[in-house]
Design a protein around this motif. Sequence first.
Motif, PDB file in Angstrom:
ATOM      1  N   ASP A  73       0.865  -1.161   0.000  1.00 53.88           N
ATOM      2  CA  ASP A  73       0.000   0.000   0.000  1.00 53.88           C
ATOM      3  C   ASP A  73       0.911   1.223   0.000  1.00 53.88           C
ATOM      4  O   ASP A  73       1.714   1.397   0.911  1.00 53.88           O
ATOM      5  CB  ASP A  73      -0.889  -0.031   1.249  1.00 53.88           C
ATOM      6  N   SER A  74       0.793   2.048  -1.024  1.00 55.30           N
ATOM      7  CA  SER A  74       1.674   3.207  -1.115  1.00 55.30           C
ATOM      8  C   SER A  74       0.942   4.369  -1.768  1.00 55.30           C
ATOM      9  O   SER A  74      -0.139   4.210  -2.328  1.00 55.30           O
ATOM     10  CB  SER A  74       2.939   2.854  -1.907  1.00 55.30           C
ATOM     11  N   LYS A  75       1.563   5.548  -1.716  1.00 53.21           N
ATOM     12  CA  LYS A  75       0.959   6.744  -2.299  1.00 53.21           C
ATOM     13  C   LYS A  75       0.901   6.644  -3.820  1.00 53.21           C
ATOM     14  O   LYS A  75      -0.053   7.078  -4.450  1.00 53.21           O
ATOM     15  CB  LYS A  75       1.766   7.974  -1.880  1.00 53.21           C
ATOM     16  N   GLU A  76       1.949   6.092  -4.429  1.00 54.68           N
ATOM     17  CA  GLU A  76       1.985   5.921  -5.876  1.00 54.68           C
ATOM     18  C   GLU A  76       1.914   4.438  -6.203  1.00 54.68           C
ATOM     19  O   GLU A  76       2.467   3.613  -5.488  1.00 54.68           O
ATOM     20  CB  GLU A  76       3.263   6.515  -6.467  1.00 54.68           C
ATOM     21  N   GLN A  77       1.231   4.123  -7.291  1.00 54.77           N
ATOM     22  CA  GLN A  77       1.077   2.744  -7.716  1.00 54.77           C
ATOM     23  C   GLN A  77       1.701   2.563  -9.097  1.00 54.77           C
ATOM     24  O   GLN A  77       1.801   3.508  -9.877  1.00 54.77           O
ATOM     25  CB  GLN A  77      -0.423   2.360  -7.788  1.00 54.77           C
ATOM     26  N   LEU A  78       2.100   1.335  -9.393  1.00 52.26           N
ATOM     27  CA  LEU A  78       2.615   1.018 -10.723  1.00 52.26           C
ATOM     28  C   LEU A  78       1.462   1.149 -11.704  1.00 52.26           C
ATOM     29  O   LEU A  78       0.468   0.431 -11.609  1.00 52.26           O
ATOM     30  CB  LEU A  78       3.205  -0.392 -10.750  1.00 52.26           C
ATOM     31  N   ALA A  79       1.567   2.087 -12.620  1.00 48.20           N
ATOM     32  CA  ALA A  79       0.476   2.405 -13.538  1.00 48.20           C
ATOM     33  C   ALA A  79       0.702   1.850 -14.933  1.00 48.20           C
ATOM     34  O   ALA A  79      -0.239   1.693 -15.705  1.00 48.20           O
ATOM     35  CB  ALA A  79       0.297   3.915 -13.613  1.00 48.20           C
ATOM     36  N   GLY A  80       1.937   1.573 -15.289  1.00 47.27           N
ATOM     37  CA  GLY A  80       2.247   1.077 -16.618  1.00 47.27           C
ATOM     38  C   GLY A  80       3.746   0.983 -16.803  1.00 47.27           C
ATOM     39  O   GLY A  80       4.515   1.226 -15.872  1.00 47.27           O
ATOM     40  N   TYR A  81       4.134   0.635 -18.020  1.00 45.45           N
ATOM     41  CA  TYR A  81       5.560   0.479 -18.280  1.00 45.45           C
ATOM     42  C   TYR A  81       5.863   0.679 -19.755  1.00 45.45           C
ATOM     43  O   TYR A  81       4.986   0.578 -20.615  1.00 45.45           O
ATOM     44  CB  TYR A  81       6.055  -0.913 -17.861  1.00 45.45           C
ATOM     45  N   TYR A  82       7.114   0.976 -20.017  1.00 44.11           N
ATOM     46  CA  TYR A  82       7.683   0.965 -21.357  1.00 44.11           C
ATOM     47  C   TYR A  82       8.913   0.078 -21.301  1.00 44.11           C
ATOM     48  O   TYR A  82       9.733   0.210 -20.390  1.00 44.11           O
ATOM     49  CB  TYR A  82       8.127   2.365 -21.802  1.00 44.11           C
ATOM     50  N   LEU A  83       9.040  -0.824 -22.239  1.00 45.47           N
ATOM     51  CA  LEU A  83      10.250  -1.622 -22.399  1.00 45.47           C
ATOM     52  C   LEU A  83      10.976  -1.042 -23.606  1.00 45.47           C
ATOM     53  O   LEU A  83      10.408  -0.964 -24.704  1.00 45.47           O
ATOM     54  CB  LEU A  83       9.907  -3.100 -22.633  1.00 45.47           C
ATOM     55  N   ILE A  84      12.202  -0.568 -23.370  1.00 52.48           N
ATOM     56  CA  ILE A  84      12.953   0.082 -24.445  1.00 52.48           C
ATOM     57  C   ILE A  84      14.307  -0.594 -24.633  1.00 52.48           C
ATOM     58  O   ILE A  84      14.813  -1.277 -23.745  1.00 52.48           O
ATOM     59  CB  ILE A  84      13.155   1.592 -24.187  1.00 52.48           C
ATOM     60  N   GLU A  85      14.884  -0.385 -25.796  1.00 50.61           N
ATOM     61  CA  GLU A  85      16.241  -0.831 -26.118  1.00 50.61           C
ATOM     62  C   GLU A  85      17.072   0.440 -26.208  1.00 50.61           C
ATOM     63  O   GLU A  85      16.794   1.315 -27.036  1.00 50.61           O
ATOM     64  CB  GLU A  85      16.227  -1.555 -27.465  1.00 50.61           C
TER      65      GLU A  85
END
Length: 121
Positions: A73-85
């Motif tokens: 439980d935290s103030k910010e949550q994992l909302a998405g991601y980018y996988l880059i090279e």
Amino acid sequence: MQYLLMLFAEEKAWGRMSSADQERGVAAYGAYTQALKEAGVWVGSNRLQNTDSATTVRVVDGKSQVLDGPYADSKEQLAGYYLIEAADLDAALGWAARCPGAGHGTIEVRPVWPTYGGSPS
């Protein structure tokens, strides 16, 4: 080298935004994604559903435990991601700084272990 840009933000903030601000946000992420693709560094990306749809699994004493909700439980949550090279960490950090999420949340940048069928060395 591949890097995962993990976007952390307060997920309830989206619902408090005006529709005009939401439209600007969608456009900003669209432009950022297009810039990654045009630069040839984009590997993949996804937005995640809110944490109330999460299920957490862990194994304790050989028995699976399934819990509703996120792990922490935290103030910010994992909302998405980018996988880059990217050529190196500095290049990946440069792309992270350009991400619209950096203006309203946190971007965690992590190198990805190459998968060779075994464990990383």
